[in-house]
Design a protein around this motif. Sequence first.
Motif, PDB file in Angstrom:
ATOM      1  N   LEU A  97      25.611  13.222  11.244  1.00 62.16           N
ATOM      2  CA  LEU A  97      25.274  14.524  10.653  1.00 62.16           C
ATOM      3  C   LEU A  97      24.399  14.395   9.408  1.00 62.16           C
ATOM      4  O   LEU A  97      23.966  15.406   8.849  1.00 62.16           O
ATOM      5  N   GLY A  98      24.144  13.177   8.966  1.00 63.39           N
ATOM      6  CA  GLY A  98      23.313  12.972   7.781  1.00 63.39           C
ATOM      7  C   GLY A  98      24.013  13.295   6.475  1.00 63.39           C
ATOM      8  O   GLY A  98      23.358  13.511   5.447  1.00 63.39           O
ATOM      9  N   LEU A  99      25.349  13.324   6.482  1.00 69.15           N
ATOM     10  CA  LEU A  99      26.084  13.702   5.275  1.00 69.15           C
ATOM     11  C   LEU A  99      25.952  12.642   4.181  1.00 69.15           C
ATOM     12  O   LEU A  99      25.794  12.980   2.996  1.00 69.15           O
ATOM     13  N   TYR A 100      26.032  11.370   4.553  1.00 65.28           N
ATOM     14  CA  TYR A 100      25.906  10.321   3.534  1.00 65.28           C
ATOM     15  C   TYR A 100      24.493  10.317   2.945  1.00 65.28           C
ATOM     16  O   TYR A 100      24.317  10.163   1.731  1.00 65.28           O
ATOM     17  N   LYS A 101      23.499  10.453   3.795  1.00 64.65           N
ATOM     18  CA  LYS A 101      22.118  10.491   3.303  1.00 64.65           C
ATOM     19  C   LYS A 101      21.903  11.677   2.354  1.00 64.65           C
ATOM     20  O   LYS A 101      21.160  11.585   1.368  1.00 64.65           O
ATOM     21  N   ALA A 102      22.564  12.801   2.652  1.00 68.61           N
ATOM     22  CA  ALA A 102      22.424  13.984   1.803  1.00 68.61           C
ATOM     23  C   ALA A 102      23.084  13.795   0.446  1.00 68.61           C
ATOM     24  O   ALA A 102      22.726  14.478  -0.527  1.00 68.61           O
ATOM     25  N   MET A 103      24.030  12.867   0.355  1.00 71.56           N
ATOM     26  CA  MET A 103      24.718  12.601  -0.911  1.00 71.56           C
ATOM     27  C   MET A 103      24.058  11.491  -1.717  1.00 71.56           C
ATOM     28  O   MET A 103      24.189  11.448  -2.949  1.00 71.56           O
ATOM     29  N   ALA A 104      23.362  10.594  -1.051  1.00 73.30           N
ATOM     30  CA  ALA A 104      22.857   9.386  -1.698  1.00 73.30           C
ATOM     31  C   ALA A 104      21.906   9.701  -2.845  1.00 73.30           C
ATOM     32  O   ALA A 104      20.950  10.463  -2.698  1.00 73.30           O
ATOM     33  N   GLY A 105      22.207   9.145  -4.012  1.00 77.59           N
ATOM     34  CA  GLY A 105      21.342   9.272  -5.174  1.00 77.59           C
ATOM     35  C   GLY A 105      21.348  10.631  -5.840  1.00 77.59           C
ATOM     36  O   GLY A 105      20.524  10.896  -6.720  1.00 77.59           O
ATOM     37  N   ARG A 106      22.267  11.508  -5.489  1.00 75.98           N
ATOM     38  CA  ARG A 106      22.255  12.876  -6.012  1.00 75.98           C
ATOM     39  C   ARG A 106      23.374  13.161  -6.993  1.00 75.98           C
ATOM     40  O   ARG A 106      23.527  14.286  -7.456  1.00 75.98           O
ATOM     41  N   GLY A 107      24.185  12.158  -7.303  1.00 75.79           N
ATOM     42  CA  GLY A 107      25.243  12.349  -8.274  1.00 75.79           C
ATOM     43  C   GLY A 107      26.363  13.218  -7.731  1.00 75.79           C
ATOM     44  O   GLY A 107      26.444  13.481  -6.526  1.00 75.79           O
ATOM     45  N   PRO A 108      27.246  13.689  -8.623  1.00 73.76           N
ATOM     46  CA  PRO A 108      28.379  14.516  -8.183  1.00 73.76           C
ATOM     47  C   PRO A 108      27.927  15.808  -7.514  1.00 73.76           C
ATOM     48  O   PRO A 108      26.969  16.452  -7.956  1.00 73.76           O
ATOM     49  N   MET A 109      28.615  16.188  -6.440  1.00 78.12           N
ATOM     50  CA  MET A 109      28.268  17.383  -5.674  1.00 78.12           C
ATOM     51  C   MET A 109      29.529  18.159  -5.322  1.00 78.12           C
ATOM     52  O   MET A 109      30.591  17.574  -5.102  1.00 78.12           O
ATOM     53  N   PHE A 110      29.390  19.457  -5.233  1.00 77.31           N
ATOM     54  CA  PHE A 110      30.451  20.297  -4.694  1.00 77.31           C
ATOM     55  C   PHE A 110      30.325  20.327  -3.168  1.00 77.31           C
ATOM     56  O   PHE A 110      29.216  20.183  -2.632  1.00 77.31           O
ATOM     57  N   PRO A 111      31.433  20.523  -2.456  1.00 77.04           N
ATOM     58  CA  PRO A 111      31.355  20.600  -0.995  1.00 77.04           C
ATOM     59  C   PRO A 111      30.336  21.630  -0.504  1.00 77.04           C
ATOM     60  O   PRO A 111      29.630  21.384   0.477  1.00 77.04           O
ATOM     61  N   ALA A 112      30.256  22.764  -1.177  1.00 79.33           N
ATOM     62  CA  ALA A 112      29.316  23.803  -0.750  1.00 79.33           C
ATOM     63  C   ALA A 112      27.872  23.325  -0.864  1.00 79.33           C
ATOM     64  O   ALA A 112      27.025  23.656  -0.019  1.00 79.33           O
ATOM     65  N   ASP A 113      27.586  22.536  -1.917  1.00 80.99           N
ATOM     66  CA  ASP A 113      26.224  22.002  -2.085  1.00 80.99           C
ATOM     67  C   ASP A 113      25.874  21.039  -0.955  1.00 80.99           C
ATOM     68  O   ASP A 113      24.765  21.072  -0.410  1.00 80.99           O
TER      69      ASP A 113
END
Length: 356
Positions: A37-53
């Motif tokens: 689903l590309g979830l890890y790629k969407a998180m990589a290098g972006r720091g802390p995130m909320f689930p909605a983000d």
Amino acid sequence: MNAININQDRLMALVGMAMAELSGANGGVMISVGNKLGLYKAMAGRGPMFPADLAKRSGCAERYVREWLNCNAAGGYVAYHPETQQYELTPEQAMMLADDTSPVFIPNAWEVTASMWFDEAKTIEAFRTGKGIAWGDHHERLYCGVAAFFRNGYAASLVPDWLPALTGMVPKLEAGAKVADIGCGHGHSTVLMAKAFPKSRFWGFDTHAGSIAEAREVAKREGVADRVTFEVVKAGEYPANGGYDLICFFDALHDMGFPEAVMQHAHKSLAPDGSVMLVEPFAHDKVEDNFNPVGRLYYAGSTMLCCAHAMSENGTHVLGAQAGEGKLSEIAKASGFTQFRRATETPFNLILEARR
């Protein structure tokens, strides 16, 4: 069983171990899902995130994403910040889960596990009958999983470490050598060498037609189709093409039912000063020395894949993935090779060299 004979501490330790493994097995499914689903790629290098983000960035439903994040955080694969209720993929986690070029990228490994579950009924029948299961008779997820899982490790080590460890091999390849890759699968190992040594000529041989078709596409995509040829042929029947300077077996020889005959053919097909490189799963010669997590992983794959294929050939040997250097040395020497050594190793592989 009489409960008085049960050591409760040992019992609970076993139950705890089983629960940890069930947790890991289910968590592995979540890793595979997150990769696709590309979830890890969407998180990589972006720091802390909320689930909605993360849900918005990945195009997924937020409630599923939140539960998925909690599973990953519980397993240590995602960092959680309680003070803000945010989630983060650390650089180390990203290297293993988001960077599909990394040598430690792991999500594709679960494709192999999935194929083993799909083939459970075949394996049970094989246990009962003693018959084998040919490589081409497994579930389709096996082939892409094996290719993707091994590809990155080969990319990290084959050209910079393994080939230089062979006797005088790099100068030959730089000048223009002939190389055969036996059991080449999707051809990633062949193509890696072809890209690194444009003056050399490469042949990849495999019995699985689907893998050879994919290998040809890989060669085209990587721009090396002019110096790489892939053919469907048995490991003991490929053409000598005037003698190869290097014959490679990447995690393949132990799968074969006639490894001695295959090595005899390699001996006949080798140039006078050539080398055979065997890349094999790391294993000690004593079985008890392989009782560790890596050995367990290999024995499981060996049961369902490696031994099963060798048995399907009704051959002379069923080596398995933990054959070890000693047994492989015996086969090489019985096939006519007079020199056999461990060229180098990794925590997961033995790189062995046989010469005339």
